[in-house]
Structure formats: C-alpha cells, structure tokens
Design a protein around this motif. Structure first.
Motif, PDB file in Angstrom:
ATOM      1  N   GLY A  61      44.193  34.093  33.863  1.00 23.59           N
ATOM      2  CA  GLY A  61      44.291  32.862  33.070  1.00 23.59           C
ATOM      3  C   GLY A  61      44.619  33.085  31.602  1.00 23.59           C
ATOM      4  O   GLY A  61      44.385  32.192  30.776  1.00 23.59           O
ATOM      5  N   LEU A 119      49.940  35.505  44.775  1.00 29.80           N
ATOM      6  CA  LEU A 119      48.997  34.726  43.990  1.00 29.80           C
ATOM      7  C   LEU A 119      49.703  33.763  43.045  1.00 29.80           C
ATOM      8  O   LEU A 119      49.289  32.633  42.869  1.00 29.80           O
ATOM      9  CB  LEU A 119      48.097  35.677  43.193  1.00 29.80           C
ATOM     10  CG  LEU A 119      47.087  35.046  42.238  1.00 29.80           C
ATOM     11  CD1 LEU A 119      46.050  34.279  43.044  1.00 29.80           C
ATOM     12  CD2 LEU A 119      46.414  36.104  41.384  1.00 29.80           C
ATOM     13  N   ARG A 132      37.728  36.248  41.517  1.00 27.81           N
ATOM     14  CA  ARG A 132      38.187  36.290  42.908  1.00 27.81           C
ATOM     15  C   ARG A 132      38.714  37.661  43.295  1.00 27.81           C
ATOM     16  O   ARG A 132      38.893  37.951  44.466  1.00 27.81           O
ATOM     17  CB  ARG A 132      39.325  35.275  43.125  1.00 27.81           C
ATOM     18  CG  ARG A 132      38.950  33.852  42.868  1.00 27.81           C
ATOM     19  CD  ARG A 132      40.191  32.979  42.827  1.00 27.81           C
ATOM     20  NE  ARG A 132      41.096  33.376  41.761  1.00 27.81           N
ATOM     21  CZ  ARG A 132      42.300  32.824  41.566  1.00 27.81           C
ATOM     22  NH1 ARG A 132      42.715  31.871  42.361  1.00 27.81           N
ATOM     23  NH2 ARG A 132      43.071  33.236  40.571  1.00 27.81           N
ATOM     24  N   ARG A 133      38.985  38.479  42.295  1.00 26.33           N
ATOM     25  CA  ARG A 133      39.582  39.785  42.598  1.00 26.33           C
ATOM     26  C   ARG A 133      38.604  40.634  43.417  1.00 26.33           C
ATOM     27  O   ARG A 133      37.389  40.457  43.345  1.00 26.33           O
ATOM     28  CB  ARG A 133      39.916  40.503  41.292  1.00 26.33           C
ATOM     29  CG  ARG A 133      40.940  39.762  40.435  1.00 26.33           C
ATOM     30  CD  ARG A 133      42.310  40.340  40.553  1.00 26.33           C
ATOM     31  NE  ARG A 133      42.389  41.680  40.015  1.00 26.33           N
ATOM     32  CZ  ARG A 133      43.530  42.359  39.963  1.00 26.33           C
ATOM     33  NH1 ARG A 133      44.642  41.807  40.373  1.00 26.33           N
ATOM     34  NH2 ARG A 133      43.557  43.583  39.476  1.00 26.33           N
ATOM     35  N   PRO A 134      39.145  41.562  44.175  1.00 23.97           N
ATOM     36  CA  PRO A 134      38.277  42.363  45.052  1.00 23.97           C
ATOM     37  C   PRO A 134      37.216  43.156  44.290  1.00 23.97           C
ATOM     38  O   PRO A 134      36.090  43.283  44.758  1.00 23.97           O
ATOM     39  CB  PRO A 134      39.254  43.319  45.743  1.00 23.97           C
ATOM     40  CG  PRO A 134      40.584  42.686  45.619  1.00 23.97           C
ATOM     41  CD  PRO A 134      40.574  41.871  44.378  1.00 23.97           C
ATOM     42  N   ILE A 167      35.042  29.259  42.237  1.00 20.10           N
ATOM     43  CA  ILE A 167      35.681  29.476  43.540  1.00 20.10           C
ATOM     44  C   ILE A 167      34.973  30.605  44.290  1.00 20.10           C
ATOM     45  O   ILE A 167      34.764  30.535  45.494  1.00 20.10           O
ATOM     46  CB  ILE A 167      37.172  29.808  43.358  1.00 20.10           C
ATOM     47  CG1 ILE A 167      37.886  28.610  42.705  1.00 20.10           C
ATOM     48  CG2 ILE A 167      37.824  30.162  44.688  1.00 20.10           C
ATOM     49  CD1 ILE A 167      39.283  28.916  42.255  1.00 20.10           C
ATOM     50  N   LYS A 168      34.629  31.636  43.552  1.00 26.08           N
ATOM     51  CA  LYS A 168      33.892  32.751  44.165  1.00 26.08           C
ATOM     52  C   LYS A 168      32.712  33.041  43.231  1.00 26.08           C
ATOM     53  O   LYS A 168      32.913  33.460  42.082  1.00 26.08           O
ATOM     54  CB  LYS A 168      34.813  33.966  44.295  1.00 26.08           C
ATOM     55  CG  LYS A 168      34.174  35.167  44.949  1.00 26.08           C
ATOM     56  CD  LYS A 168      35.240  36.204  45.298  1.00 26.08           C
ATOM     57  CE  LYS A 168      34.647  37.478  45.849  1.00 26.08           C
ATOM     58  NZ  LYS A 168      34.136  38.367  44.791  1.00 26.08           N
ATOM     59  N   LEU A 185      27.128  35.967  36.579  1.00 28.26           N
ATOM     60  CA  LEU A 185      27.126  36.371  35.167  1.00 28.26           C
ATOM     61  C   LEU A 185      26.061  37.434  34.904  1.00 28.26           C
ATOM     62  O   LEU A 185      26.274  38.357  34.119  1.00 28.26           O
ATOM     63  CB  LEU A 185      26.877  35.152  34.278  1.00 28.26           C
ATOM     64  CG  LEU A 185      28.106  34.314  33.922  1.00 28.26           C
ATOM     65  CD1 LEU A 185      27.685  33.128  33.056  1.00 28.26           C
ATOM     66  CD2 LEU A 185      29.154  35.147  33.199  1.00 28.26           C
ATOM     67  N   ALA A 205      31.135  32.152  31.852  1.00 31.63           N
ATOM     68  CA  ALA A 205      32.024  31.618  32.882  1.00 31.63           C
ATOM     69  C   ALA A 205      32.874  30.550  32.215  1.00 31.63           C
ATOM     70  O   ALA A 205      32.341  29.656  31.544  1.00 31.63           O
ATOM     71  CB  ALA A 205      31.209  31.013  34.019  1.00 31.63           C
TER      72      ALA A 205
END
Lengths: 247, 175
Positions: B15, B42, B95-97, B128-129, B134, B152
């Motif tokens: 972002g 993506l 969301r990244r692994p 989202i995930k 935090l 966040a």
C-alpha cells in the motif's frame, strides 16, 4: 513502546487533519485467501543467452544459433516462463558450454531473503525467441560500437540479451526499467507526450533505452564508435521488429 | 523552509503508492508499470522507480513523500531515495506468507538509515488476515531489540496515514 492509535493524533496539525476528509477510496487488491508468492515455485529461468562473457575484447557478437539456444542438456527448451501454481521444480541453471562461450543466466545470488517475484509470466515460443535473437545479432552487426543489447520487461527482468563484455545484465535490466519509467514520468510532468528514448550520454559510450511494447523494453549499450543517430535509428528499428515478433 | 523527506517502503502490494496518493496534496508522481512476474497475481502494476507526493503542515512545513519499489532487486533505488531522508515508514502486508521476514528484511536493509533517523511501522490488511497480531509484531521487534511504533492501518484511509506521519514526527522531535 506501543503507541495506541489516537494518542498522538493532531500532535502536529496537518492542514487537512481537522477537516472532514473526503478520502478517495482507492481500491486495493483484495483477496479472500492469504497471498502466496510461491516461494516454493521454481520455474525455468528466462531465456537469456549471455554470449561472449568470457571474452570482453571480442569485436563481433558470438553467433548463437537455435541449436545452442535449444541445447537439450541446458534444459532450456522451455526458456520462457509461465508461472503456474504447480510449476515444476528446476535446478538453478548455470550451464556453461566450452568453446561456445554462452551460459544461462541466473538471478544474482545476492538475496539474503527470497521473497522476490522473479517468475516471469510472459510466455514466448522458442521460435519467437530465436527470431528475436537474430534481431539482436543484427543490431550488433549494424552497430559496430555496440557491446550489449537487452530485451527485458518493464519491471526489470531480463528476457533475452546479447553482450560482448562482462556486464551485470540483471542489474542493468532492473536499473533501466527504473530509468525508463522515470523518463516517462518526467515527460508526463513536463506536459510532453510519448517518451521515445531515454539516453545516457557518457564520456566513453551511450546507453539507450526504449519501449518495445507495454511490457517489454530494449536497452542498447554502445561505445562511441557508433554515433548517436545510428544507435537511435537502429534501436528504434529493432524495437519495432521485436514488437511485431513478440506481440 | 527546507522540505522534510519521508520514505515509504515495504513489500509489493503493501500500500505504499496508495498511502502516498491518499495524503498527497497533488496527484503523486508515479512510476508504475505492468507486473510481468508472480506479483501480477496480486496486482497489475508495480512501482519500479519511485512515488512522489507532498503534504504541507499548518506551519507551512512541506513534507515530501517518497515511495520505494518494494522488490529487493530495486535496492539501488532504496539507496538513492533515502538520501536526505528524515524518517522511514515501513508498510507490511499482513496477508503475505511471512510478514515477519518481510519486516526484518526492510529493517535490516534500512538499518543504517533508521539508526540516524527513525521509523514507524504500519500493518496493512490486518482486517483481512488477523494474524499475526500487533502484539505479535511488538514481540518480534522486542526479540530483535528494536522498538518502533506499530499500527494497523488502511492505506486508503487518510487519517490512518496521517497518523503514521504524526507519530514519526513525534518520534523525531522527542528522540
């Protein structure tokens, strides 16, 4: 230290902070599932032929014929890469053939952390690549001062190249993608239209970058033995031919 | 008055471009091109040189907002963009692994810069995930012996992004 949101708000007053914001909600890509960039996915490397790296004093491009290109032992029959979720695992390709002076390029082993999205999705046939390679050879023949010509993606991945000197092709591809994008941005900000070339004029040579199409670019590297007009002209013609071949 | 320069960095898709576009007072300069690798799953485009926007404080102080390309192959641009910078905003896509690895990679690569300046961390897509949380990020930073404000955020939300900037300014003022 964990600072909770709100505690420091308006500590420094931004002009817009006390106003009701009409935030433009630009949509971010959203997926329902975790994004997996496929660290375990390894596909074949791009079809890049690094000719004559060993001979930095070569004056003629080393001919690379389709036989070389399709050398079975190099496992480069599928040189172009199409990423699939279940792509096959391939060993890193570093094949060097004696006397032929070409080798498959590998990404620079500088990554201490591999989350790079290095797997190209552009997909070209062997025939397209062979014809494109001929065009690169032709470029080198017509421009005697040229010692490098690269086809790469606009986001910095080398696809096919021909070089006479030991130059870091991967870096040059990446840096030129930034340069071309900056050139195009500067043209836009200057209220000028299509950016045709980005030219680096150096004391002992020139680097010219130009687009082939929306996703590919061409970089021509030359000493001053070839004049700029010739380099631009031949570069433009080569890019035009490649656009047709790689459409 | 000299312009303050802040740098946004983080993995592709976190972002950065959006955050700068959200708060910039003029349409940001962008160097986005089509993605031709796995990232295209993506997003269609990726930044290959830099983003540039600007915001002006009430006292007239201008802040230049510079976004880096996310991929490490563009590290040469990171080194160029941090020159003259006063602070770093790291955006991490939850969301990244392996978001911790992402965070560690950027903190490591910008470590010299951060030592001289300061940093804040914005975690995106935590709605989202929701894991790691935090608190997990704070624990991770603590293990590394690093303490940076972490929040966040939604890069599309102006207040969220301004809050990151506010926090970074506060850290710089108080350090």
């Amino acid at each position: 230290m964990k600072i909770k949101k709100g505690k420091l708000a308006a500590f420094f007053g931004f002009k817009s902070q006390n106003q009701e914001e009409s935030t433009e909600q630009k949509s971010l890509p959203v997926t329902d599932k975790p994004i997996d960039f496929g660290e375990d996915i390894h596909t074949e490397q791009p079809a890049v032929i690094d000719s004559a790296i060993a001979d930095s004093k070569a004056t003629e491009p080393v001919a690379i014929n389709s036989e070389n290109l399709l050398e079975p032992s190099t496992e480069i029959e599928e040189k172009t890469v199409e990423v699939e979720e279940k792509a096959t695992v391939a060993d890193p390709l570093e094949v060097e053939a004696t006397n032929t002076e070409f080798k498959m390029a590998t990404p620079e082993p500088t990554m201490d952390y591999e989350h790079e999205e290095e797997h190209l999705i552009v997909n070209y046939s062997k025939e397209q690549l062979a014809v494109s390679e001929e065009k690169l050879e032709e470029f080198m023949r017509v421009c005697p001062g040229a010692y490098g010509v690269l086809i790469s993606t606009v986001d910095g991945h080398e696809l096919l190249y021909l070089v006479k000197r030991d130059i870091p092709v991967h870096k040059i591809s990446t840096m030129n993608s930034s340069l071309l994008a900056l050139g195009e941005s500067i043209a836009r900000e200057s209220s000028q239209k299509l950016c045709q070339f980005v030219i680096l004029e150096n004391s002992d040579g020139r680097v010219v970058s130009l687009r082939i199409n929306d996703i590919l670019m061409l970089t021509c590297i030359s000493s001053k033995d070839t004049n700029l007009g010739m380099l631009l002209s031949v570069g433009r013609n080569t890019a035009g031919d490649l656009m047709k071949i790689l459409s | 008055m000299k312009q303050i320069k802040f740098i946004f960095t983080g993995p592709p898709g976190a972002g950065k471009t959006t955050a700068i576009a959200t708060i910039s007072e003029f349409p940001p300069v962008s160097t986005d091109v089509f993605s031709t690798d796995s990232l295209s799953k993506l997003k269609d485009t990726t930044t290959v040189a830099m983003d540039f926007g600007q915001i002006t404080l009430e006292n007239g102080q201008k802040i230049g907002l510079y976004g880096t390309p996310g991929q490490r192959r563009f590290k040469f641009m990171w080194d160029i963009l941090i020159q003259g910078g006063l602070g770093l905003i790291v955006l991490i896509d939850n969301r990244r692994p392996e978001p911790f690895k992402d965070l560690a990679m950027y903190l490591d690569n910008f470590s010299e810069f951060i030592e001289k300046t300061d940093a804040v961390i914005g975690i995106t897509c935590i709605d989202i995930k929701d894991t790691p949380t935090l608190d997990d990020y704070q624990d991770f930073l603590k293990e590394r012996g690093q303490i940076y404000p972490s929040f966040a955020i939604d890069a599309r939300n102006k207040d969220d992004v301004l809050f990151l900037l506010n926090t970074l300014l506060t850290c710089l003022e108080t350090s």
